[in-house]
Enzyme design. Structure first.
Site, PDB file in Angstrom:
ATOM      1  N   LEU A  11       0.865  -1.191   0.000  1.00  0.00           N
ATOM      2  CA  LEU A  11       0.000   0.000   0.000  1.00  0.00           C
ATOM      3  C   LEU A  11       0.898   1.236   0.000  1.00  0.00           C
ATOM      4  O   LEU A  11       1.603   1.488   0.973  1.00  0.00           O
ATOM      5  CB  LEU A  11      -0.902   0.024   1.234  1.00  0.00           C
ATOM      6  N   SER A  18       8.584   2.925  -3.206  1.00  0.00           N
ATOM      7  CA  SER A  18       9.221   2.670  -4.503  1.00  0.00           C
ATOM      8  C   SER A  18      10.517   1.886  -4.311  1.00  0.00           C
ATOM      9  O   SER A  18      10.871   1.041  -5.138  1.00  0.00           O
ATOM     10  CB  SER A  18       9.470   3.980  -5.259  1.00  0.00           C
ATOM     11  N   VAL A 131      10.682   3.663  13.566  1.00  0.00           N
ATOM     12  CA  VAL A 131      11.584   4.440  14.435  1.00  0.00           C
ATOM     13  C   VAL A 131      13.019   4.266  13.945  1.00  0.00           C
ATOM     14  O   VAL A 131      13.504   3.144  13.776  1.00  0.00           O
ATOM     15  CB  VAL A 131      11.495   3.989  15.908  1.00  0.00           C
ATOM     16  N   GLY A 133      14.526   4.722  11.137  1.00  0.00           N
ATOM     17  CA  GLY A 133      14.753   4.219   9.783  1.00  0.00           C
ATOM     18  C   GLY A 133      15.467   2.885   9.722  1.00  0.00           C
ATOM     19  O   GLY A 133      14.970   1.874  10.222  1.00  0.00           O
ATOM     20  N   GLU A 189       8.388  14.419   6.455  1.00  0.00           N
ATOM     21  CA  GLU A 189       7.053  13.832   6.304  1.00  0.00           C
ATOM     22  C   GLU A 189       6.284  14.605   5.235  1.00  0.00           C
ATOM     23  O   GLU A 189       6.651  15.731   4.878  1.00  0.00           O
ATOM     24  CB  GLU A 189       6.294  13.896   7.634  1.00  0.00           C
ATOM     25  N   LYS A 204       7.649   8.544  17.813  1.00  0.00           N
ATOM     26  CA  LYS A 204       8.721   7.563  17.973  1.00  0.00           C
ATOM     27  C   LYS A 204       9.035   7.353  19.447  1.00  0.00           C
ATOM     28  O   LYS A 204       9.295   6.215  19.878  1.00  0.00           O
ATOM     29  CB  LYS A 204       9.951   8.023  17.197  1.00  0.00           C
ATOM     30  N   GLY A 306      15.012   8.535   4.752  1.00  0.00           N
ATOM     31  CA  GLY A 306      15.369   8.365   3.350  1.00  0.00           C
ATOM     32  C   GLY A 306      14.797   7.062   2.811  1.00  0.00           C
ATOM     33  O   GLY A 306      14.571   6.116   3.572  1.00  0.00           O
TER      34      GLY A 306
HETATM   35  N1  LIG Z   1      10.643   8.926   4.065  1.00  0.00           N
HETATM   36  C1  LIG Z   1      11.266   8.487   5.146  1.00  0.00           C
HETATM   37  O1  LIG Z   1      12.442   8.775   5.379  1.00  0.00           O
HETATM   38  C2  LIG Z   1      10.546   7.634   6.140  1.00  0.00           C
HETATM   39  C3  LIG Z   1      11.285   6.999   7.141  1.00  0.00           C
HETATM   40  C4  LIG Z   1      10.635   6.195   8.086  1.00  0.00           C
HETATM   41  C5  LIG Z   1       9.273   6.044   8.011  1.00  0.00           C
HETATM   42  N2  LIG Z   1       8.560   6.669   7.036  1.00  0.00           N
HETATM   43  C6  LIG Z   1       7.132   6.441   6.996  1.00  0.00           C
HETATM   44  O2  LIG Z   1       6.863   5.685   5.840  1.00  0.00           O
HETATM   45  C7  LIG Z   1       5.557   5.996   5.351  1.00  0.00           C
HETATM   46  C8  LIG Z   1       5.662   6.445   3.908  1.00  0.00           C
HETATM   47  O3  LIG Z   1       6.538   7.559   3.861  1.00  0.00           O
HETATM   48  P1  LIG Z   1       7.082   8.132   2.464  1.00  0.00           P
HETATM   49  O4  LIG Z   1       8.179   9.067   2.832  1.00  0.00           O
HETATM   50  O5  LIG Z   1       7.332   7.047   1.505  1.00  0.00           O
HETATM   51  O6  LIG Z   1       5.806   8.987   2.025  1.00  0.00           O
HETATM   52  P2  LIG Z   1       5.393   9.453   0.550  1.00  0.00           P
HETATM   53  O7  LIG Z   1       4.463  10.595   0.722  1.00  0.00           O
HETATM   54  O8  LIG Z   1       6.599   9.621  -0.305  1.00  0.00           O
HETATM   55  O9  LIG Z   1       4.599   8.175   0.011  1.00  0.00           O
HETATM   56  C9  LIG Z   1       3.287   7.870   0.390  1.00  0.00           C
HETATM   57  C10 LIG Z   1       2.567   7.459  -0.868  1.00  0.00           C
HETATM   58  O10 LIG Z   1       1.272   6.993  -0.538  1.00  0.00           O
HETATM   59  C11 LIG Z   1       0.414   7.392  -1.569  1.00  0.00           C
HETATM   60  N3  LIG Z   1      -0.983   7.351  -1.130  1.00  0.00           N
HETATM   61  C12 LIG Z   1      -1.674   8.250  -0.413  1.00  0.00           C
HETATM   62  N4  LIG Z   1      -2.940   7.844  -0.236  1.00  0.00           N
HETATM   63  C13 LIG Z   1      -3.066   6.674  -0.896  1.00  0.00           C
HETATM   64  C14 LIG Z   1      -4.138   5.778  -1.088  1.00  0.00           C
HETATM   65  N5  LIG Z   1      -5.337   6.007  -0.584  1.00  0.00           N
HETATM   66  N6  LIG Z   1      -3.923   4.659  -1.825  1.00  0.00           N
HETATM   67  C15 LIG Z   1      -2.701   4.407  -2.331  1.00  0.00           C
HETATM   68  N7  LIG Z   1      -1.639   5.230  -2.178  1.00  0.00           N
HETATM   69  C16 LIG Z   1      -1.818   6.352  -1.463  1.00  0.00           C
HETATM   70  C17 LIG Z   1       0.878   8.775  -1.950  1.00  0.00           C
HETATM   71  O11 LIG Z   1       0.440   9.136  -3.233  1.00  0.00           O
HETATM   72  C18 LIG Z   1       2.399   8.600  -1.866  1.00  0.00           C
HETATM   73  O12 LIG Z   1       2.956   8.213  -3.101  1.00  0.00           O
HETATM   74  C19 LIG Z   1       5.007   7.045   6.310  1.00  0.00           C
HETATM   75  O13 LIG Z   1       4.283   6.401   7.331  1.00  0.00           O
HETATM   76  C20 LIG Z   1       6.264   7.658   6.899  1.00  0.00           C
HETATM   77  O14 LIG Z   1       6.050   8.224   8.173  1.00  0.00           O
HETATM   78  C21 LIG Z   1       9.167   7.450   6.086  1.00  0.00           C
HETATM   79  N1  LIG Z   2      10.398  12.391   8.657  1.00  0.00           N
HETATM   80  C1  LIG Z   2      11.149  11.415   9.381  1.00  0.00           C
HETATM   81  C2  LIG Z   2      11.365  10.191   8.544  1.00  0.00           C
HETATM   82  C3  LIG Z   2      11.984   9.055   9.311  1.00  0.00           C
HETATM   83  O1  LIG Z   2      11.072   8.505  10.214  1.00  0.00           O
HETATM   84  C4  LIG Z   2      12.495  12.011   9.774  1.00  0.00           C
HETATM   85  O2  LIG Z   2      12.828  13.092   9.302  1.00  0.00           O
HETATM   86  O3  LIG Z   2      13.183  11.408  10.583  1.00  0.00           O
HETATM   87 NA    NA Z   3      14.502   1.137  12.788  1.00  0.00          NA
END
Ligand SMILES: NC(=O)c1ccc[n+]([C@@H]2O[C@H](COP(=O)([O-])OP(=O)(O)OC[C@H]3O[C@@H](n4cnc5c(N)ncnc54)[C@H](O)[C@@H]3O)[C@@H](O)[C@H]2O)c1
Ligand SMILES: N[C@@H](CCO)C(=O)O
Ligand code: NA
Length: 432
Positions: A11, A18, A131, A133, A189, A204, A306
């Site tokens: 999801l 990606s 938490v 990464g 975020e 976290k 990241g």
């Molecule tokens: N980016 C980071 O460094 C990082 C690190 C740790 C945790 N996270 C967590 O990972 C999760 C994803 O973060 P991200 O940075 O990849 O966010 P992102 O915004 O890049 O990706 C989220 C994706 O979900 C899609 N989306 C939204 N609603 C949708 C739906 N109803 N159906 C299908 N797709 C839908 C969006 O279009 C987007 O492409 C979040 O919970 C974030 O807190 C991110």
């Molecule tokens: N937005 C979060 C992503 C990792 O959880 C950060 O900057 O640490």
């Molecule tokens: Na971790």
């Protein structure tokens, strides 16, 4: 190798999703060997399938709810936020699908109902990526340290704010331009105020405190202050003391004089000595100290944000959940038996650094000192520098309840002899 396939629903396919997709498609044979059965990507829910020409079109759907209901074994959630994701994951768990998620916002508010749904069906719930990464931290807390008594978890758990504070400290870079760069690099975020205002770190901290102290702690139990109020004066004041400013998550087991225990969980900016190990943690790196009775002090360090680093933690959980499917058995269940109360911030012992501009005349120091005495706050060090008719006073306190320290600062701010309260910040660590 088992012939049975482990079918995975993904999801969300943004920054983290990606990278997970890339590995699932490119490294399928390697993952199959590690799991003991082929891991098949059954579908990818995205918001707009037409926006993803790079992905196998037959896997794409914009109906995440239907994908969760379909015949899959594991749901990997990388959308973020609470609704509608919460409903989908509860459905998945109730139907016995294991869940892997990076969603700290959801877990820090709803882990109890998610864990209960997982227990009812016997499914797994893994969230290492939520938490710090890439850093293996939740698995050590849930498994490696399950036989020890953890007393403290403290560290840098938000890459975006650490990136901003590092840049402000190193180059004096402006706040807005640095935040834009953190977003561009995929650390921030979707709504970066979650990072800057400390919500992400507070989520976290809640997850860390829950696991460390076998107690349900939610984000609303965590005292939260972000970095939006940090000024160049604060950074300069820290520099004068050979300190730097970090946003820390601090989770402690507090034992009162009568032996009763409680939990304190807080997120706020802290001045730490430049010699402190956390002072050298820069950019999007995270570092977390864990203190436990038998293990002593442990430190976990690595990339906390990241796409690729976070995907590493997601894939580790996915392999664990898939192995359980193939071999039978479950990962660790929620452990909340201690059910300790959460101590309010006002009663939590902290130390303050206070920097003031005061009138340079007789009796000023006595008036300022009296404000500390009134609130029973003991001063550890005072430094004075004269500038024409104004003197600059830098005061570092001993440990005192946070409410008493706040009341002292309020009272000092009202004194006629105080021209300006330049900087107020909590401190950790001893100067070397
Ligand atoms: N980016 C980071 O460094 C990082 C690190 C740790 C945790 N996270 C967590 O990972 C999760 C994803 O973060 P991200 O940075 O990849 O966010 P992102 O915004 O890049 O990706 C989220 C994706 O979900 C899609 N989306 C939204 N609603 C949708 C739906 N109803 N159906 C299908 N797709 C839908 C969006 O279009 C987007 O492409 C979040 O919970 C974030 O807190 C991110
Ligand atoms: N937005 C979060 C992503 C990792 O959880 C950060 O900057 O640490
Ligand atoms: Na971790």
């Amino acid at each position: 190798m088992s012939d049975e396939r482990v079918r995975v629903a993904l999801l969300g396919c943004g920054t983290v999703g990606s990278e997970v997709t890339r590995v699932l498609l490119d490294e399928a044979d390697e993952l199959a060997a590690r799991v003991g059965a082929p891991v098949e990507l059954a579908g990818i829910a995205v918001r707009r399938p037409d926006k993803h020409p790079e992905l196998p079109q037959e896997l794409l759907t914009n109906d995440a709810g239907a994908l969760v209901e379909s015949d899959v074994d594991i749901v990997v959630e990388l959308i973020g936020g609470i609704e509608p994701v919460r409903g989908w994951l509860l459905t998945a768990l109730r139907k016995g699908r294991s869940v892997v998620t990076a969603n700290k916002a959801l877990l820090s508010e709803h882990s109890a109902e998610l864990a209960e749904a997982a227990d009812l069906s016997g499914a797994d719930l893994y969230y290492e990526a939520s938490v710090a990464g890439a850093i293996p931290l939740l698995r050590p807390l849930r498994e490696s340290l399950a036989g020890d008594r953890i007393t403290r978890v403290m560290g840098i758990v938000n890459g975006t704010t650490n990136y901003i504070l590092s840049a402000m400290d190193a180059t004096g870079a402006g706040y807005a331009e640095t935040l834009d760069e953190a977003s561009r690099l995929g650390y921030a975020e979707a709504d970066p105020t979650a990072d800057v205002d400390g919500y992400d770190a507070a989520s976290k901290a809640a997850i860390l405190a829950s696991l460390a102290f076998h107690t349900r702690v939610t984000a609303s139990d965590v005292h939260r202050e972000g970095i939006a109020g940090i000024t160049a004066s604060d950074i300069a004041a820290a520099r004068l003391l050979n300190r730097t400013v970090k946003l820390l998550a601090i989770c402690e087991r507090v034992t009162a004089d009568d032996g009763t225990e409680s939990v304190s969980a807080r997120v706020h900016p802290v001045m730490i000595p430049r010699s402190h190990q956390l002072a050298g943690v820069n950019g999007a790196f995270n570092a977390v100290y864990v203190e436990a009775d038998a293990a002593g002090e442990l430190m976990f360090y690595g990339q906390g944000a990241g796409g690729a680093p976070t995907a590493s933690a997601v894939l580790g959980d996915l392999v664990a959940a898939a192995r359980n499917r193939v071999a039978g058995g479950r990962g660790p269940r929620e452990s909340a038996h201690a059910a300790l109360p959460v101590r309010p911030m006002g009663q939590t012992p902290t130390r303050y650094h206070i920097s003031l501009d005061v009138a340079d005349r007789a009796g000023v120091l006595a008036q300022v000192a009296q404000a500390f005495a009134t609130h029973d706050v003991s001063i550890a060090a005072v430094r004075q520098r004269d500038r024409n008719s104004t003197a600059s006073l830098v005061i570092v306190t001993h440990s005192a309840p946070d409410a008493a320290l706040r009341a002292t600062v309020d009272e000092i701010g009202k004194l006629d002899v105080v021209r300006e309260v330049v900087s107020v910040m909590r401190v950790e660590g001893e100067d070397s």
